[in-house]
Design a protein around this motif. Structure first.
Motif, PDB file in Angstrom:
ATOM      1  N   GLU A 235       0.813  -1.226   0.000  1.00  0.00           N
ATOM      2  CA  GLU A 235       0.000   0.000   0.000  1.00  0.00           C
ATOM      3  C   GLU A 235       0.844   1.273   0.000  1.00  0.00           C
ATOM      4  OE1 GLU A 235      -3.267   2.589   2.543  1.00  0.00           O
ATOM      5  OE2 GLU A 235      -2.886   0.522   3.169  1.00  0.00           O
ATOM      6  N   PHE A 236       1.851   1.325   0.840  1.00  0.00           N
ATOM      7  CA  PHE A 236       2.636   2.554   0.990  1.00  0.00           C
ATOM      8  C   PHE A 236       4.014   2.482   0.334  1.00  0.00           C
ATOM      9  CE2 PHE A 236      -0.238   2.899   4.736  1.00  0.00           C
ATOM     10  CZ  PHE A 236      -0.775   4.163   4.478  1.00  0.00           C
ATOM     11  N   LEU A 237       4.259   1.465  -0.477  1.00  0.00           N
ATOM     12  CA  LEU A 237       5.612   1.283  -1.002  1.00  0.00           C
ATOM     13  C   LEU A 237       6.075   2.481  -1.835  1.00  0.00           C
ATOM     14  CD1 LEU A 237       8.133  -0.425  -1.323  1.00  0.00           C
ATOM     15  CD2 LEU A 237       7.010  -1.633  -3.220  1.00  0.00           C
ATOM     16  N   ASP A 238       5.250   2.965  -2.739  1.00  0.00           N
ATOM     17  CA  ASP A 238       5.652   4.100  -3.571  1.00  0.00           C
ATOM     18  C   ASP A 238       5.864   5.357  -2.733  1.00  0.00           C
ATOM     19  OD1 ASP A 238       5.686   2.849  -6.147  1.00  0.00           O
ATOM     20  OD2 ASP A 238       3.504   2.831  -6.114  1.00  0.00           O
ATOM     21  N   GLU A 239       5.064   5.532  -1.709  1.00  0.00           N
ATOM     22  CA  GLU A 239       5.219   6.682  -0.813  1.00  0.00           C
ATOM     23  C   GLU A 239       6.541   6.577  -0.042  1.00  0.00           C
ATOM     24  OE1 GLU A 239       2.330   8.891   2.441  1.00  0.00           O
ATOM     25  OE2 GLU A 239       1.465   7.648   0.846  1.00  0.00           O
ATOM     26  N   ALA A 240       6.868   5.378   0.400  1.00  0.00           N
ATOM     27  CA  ALA A 240       8.117   5.168   1.131  1.00  0.00           C
ATOM     28  C   ALA A 240       9.329   5.410   0.234  1.00  0.00           C
ATOM     29  CB  ALA A 240       8.153   3.746   1.697  1.00  0.00           C
ATOM     30  N   VAL A 241       9.249   4.955  -1.024  1.00  0.00           N
ATOM     31  CA  VAL A 241      10.350   5.187  -1.970  1.00  0.00           C
ATOM     32  C   VAL A 241      10.527   6.686  -2.209  1.00  0.00           C
ATOM     33  CG1 VAL A 241      11.097   4.858  -4.360  1.00  0.00           C
ATOM     34  CG2 VAL A 241      10.182   2.927  -3.061  1.00  0.00           C
ATOM     35  N   THR A 242       9.435   7.407  -2.331  1.00  0.00           N
ATOM     36  CA  THR A 242       9.504   8.858  -2.526  1.00  0.00           C
ATOM     37  C   THR A 242      10.175   9.538  -1.333  1.00  0.00           C
ATOM     38  OG1 THR A 242       7.521   8.847  -3.898  1.00  0.00           O
ATOM     39  CG2 THR A 242       8.124  10.941  -2.900  1.00  0.00           C
ATOM     40  N   LEU A 243       9.830   9.107  -0.121  1.00  0.00           N
ATOM     41  CA  LEU A 243      10.414   9.722   1.073  1.00  0.00           C
ATOM     42  C   LEU A 243      11.866   9.301   1.303  1.00  0.00           C
ATOM     43  CD1 LEU A 243       7.584   9.834   3.756  1.00  0.00           C
ATOM     44  CD2 LEU A 243       8.854  11.751   2.793  1.00  0.00           C
ATOM     45  N   ALA A 244      12.274   8.202   0.695  1.00  0.00           N
ATOM     46  CA  ALA A 244      13.673   7.785   0.833  1.00  0.00           C
ATOM     47  C   ALA A 244      14.611   8.872   0.327  1.00  0.00           C
ATOM     48  CB  ALA A 244      13.913   6.479   0.085  1.00  0.00           C
ATOM     49  N   ALA A 245      14.190   9.607  -0.711  1.00  0.00           N
ATOM     50  CA  ALA A 245      15.017  10.682  -1.245  1.00  0.00           C
ATOM     51  C   ALA A 245      15.206  11.814  -0.239  1.00  0.00           C
ATOM     52  CB  ALA A 245      14.382  11.232  -2.529  1.00  0.00           C
ATOM     53  N   SER A 246      14.327  11.857   0.773  1.00  0.00           N
ATOM     54  CA  SER A 246      14.450  12.860   1.834  1.00  0.00           C
ATOM     55  C   SER A 246      15.214  12.333   3.040  1.00  0.00           C
ATOM     56  CB  SER A 246      13.047  13.311   2.277  1.00  0.00           C
ATOM     57  OG  SER A 246      12.373  13.973   1.233  1.00  0.00           O
ATOM     58  N   GLY A 247      15.714  11.095   2.930  1.00  0.00           N
ATOM     59  CA  GLY A 247      16.504  10.531   4.015  1.00  0.00           C
ATOM     60  C   GLY A 247      15.694   9.743   5.019  1.00  0.00           C
ATOM     61  N   VAL A 248      14.783   8.877   4.525  1.00  0.00           N
ATOM     62  CA  VAL A 248      13.941   8.055   5.398  1.00  0.00           C
ATOM     63  C   VAL A 248      14.144   6.579   5.078  1.00  0.00           C
ATOM     64  CG1 VAL A 248      11.584   7.447   6.053  1.00  0.00           C
ATOM     65  CG2 VAL A 248      12.178   9.842   5.649  1.00  0.00           C
ATOM     66  N   VAL A 249      14.488   5.797   6.104  1.00  0.00           N
ATOM     67  CA  VAL A 249      14.457   4.337   6.014  1.00  0.00           C
ATOM     68  C   VAL A 249      13.058   3.902   6.403  1.00  0.00           C
ATOM     69  CG1 VAL A 249      15.329   2.162   6.948  1.00  0.00           C
ATOM     70  CG2 VAL A 249      16.891   4.068   6.580  1.00  0.00           C
TER      71      VAL A 249
END
Length: 319
Positions: free
Chosen positions: A95-109
């Protein structure tokens, strides 16, 4: 010491004792091995998606995605809890995979676990007042706590910047976590029931009580008063709680969700969206902005946030 002060101290001691008694239901061995196993790896630009599983303290294994940014930490961290919507292809960690990938660019694991409902061998409790669903609720909560252990064991994660995002059933999971596990700095609780006490006053629940029989209904809720998420989210402080609710709901009406919100400890934020249970792009933008602020992140590219696909609302009753 005056009698009034003694009475206050005794009351406080009693409340704390009750809280400890409730919290013990979610205890587990934090020193047990996580036993992380990797099944595969996918690269999306600089972002790495690890397909993993880890051991559940309640038995079996928790499939999950671990999304790791490129570069070196220390990174913020987010655990994402998917909805339990029947008929949705995203009733799982996707459900949130694409959102998590987007936030990875902001420095989120990010850690995106499959809830018990999405795992092999899952059996739904045939009794709406059965104990199996209580066990599954506890497992979902404990597995998220174990997920926090996994993230905080990483040298590249900043332990002071951990957040939780949960939708529907897993918004309720987050409400429990808010009062149980003080390692989280912030919570986003999306379109989920946040208080059994509020729900029990509703016409829908009173009609259900008549349907199943008052004796059975009352016995179930009397036995498991500790499993009311409102008793925990009321003690979320010092974490900030951002609640996102939808206007196009049958049960979680604007009036009812405002009752939920009143129970939550400060600091807290409330927002309603002209949307179904799946919520919408506006809610996603607000959710990302909240995490950027609370976790002290670099804001992601707005265009990348807009490219995250909409969650489709199945054509059936909200769950």
């Amino acid at each position: 010491m005056n009698h009034a002060l003694v009475a206050i101290l005794l009351f406080a001691t009693t409340v704390l004792a009750q809280d400890r008694e409730m919290l013990r239901h979610f205890d587990y061995d934090q020193k047990a091995p996580l036993d992380v196993q990797e099944i595969g790896v996918e690269k999306r630009g600089e972002v790495t998606i690890h397909d993993i599983s880890y051991a559940s303290p309640k038995g079996g294994r928790v499939p999950a995605y671990l999304v790791v940014p490129g570069g070196k930490g220390r990174f913020a961290a987010v655990i994402w809890g998917h909805w339990y919507m029947p008929g949705s292809e995203f009733l799982n960690r996707k459900e949130f995979l694409d959102e998590a990938v987007t936030l990875a660019a902001s420095g989120v694991v990010s850690l995106l676990p499959d809830g018990p409902v999405a795992r092999p061998g899952y059996v739904r409790d045939p009794d709406p007042l059965g104990n199996l669903q209580v066990q599954q609720r506890v497992q979902a909560i404990v597995d998220m706590r174990r997920g926090a252990d996994l993230l905080l064991a990483r040298a590249d994660v900043d332990p002071k910047r951990l957040a939780y995002v949960g939708h529907s059933y897993n918004a309720s999971t987050g409400a429990f976590l808010a009062g149980i596990d003080k390692r989280f700095k912030a919570f986003v609780l999306m379109a989920g029931n946040l208080s059994d006490e509020v729900d029990l006053r509703s016409k829908e629940f009173q009609d259900f009580r008549k349907q199943v029989g008052a004796e059975k209904f009352d016995a179930f809720f009397a036995k498991d008063t500790w499993i009311d998420q409102g008793k925990y989210v009321a003690h979320a402080a010092p974490a900030t709680v951002f609640t996102q609710f939808a206007t196009k709901e049958d049960f979680m009406t604007p009036a009812r969700v405002r009752e939920y919100f009143a129970i939550i400890s400060d600091p807290k934020i409330f927002k309603l969206y002209e949307a179904p249970h799946a919520l919408n792009a506006e809610a996603r933008r607000d959710r990302v902005a909240f995490l950027v602020k609370e976790l002290n992140l670099k804001a992601p590219d707005p265009a990348a946030v807009e490219r995250v696909p909409e969650l489709v609302q199945p054509a059936q009753d909200n769950k």
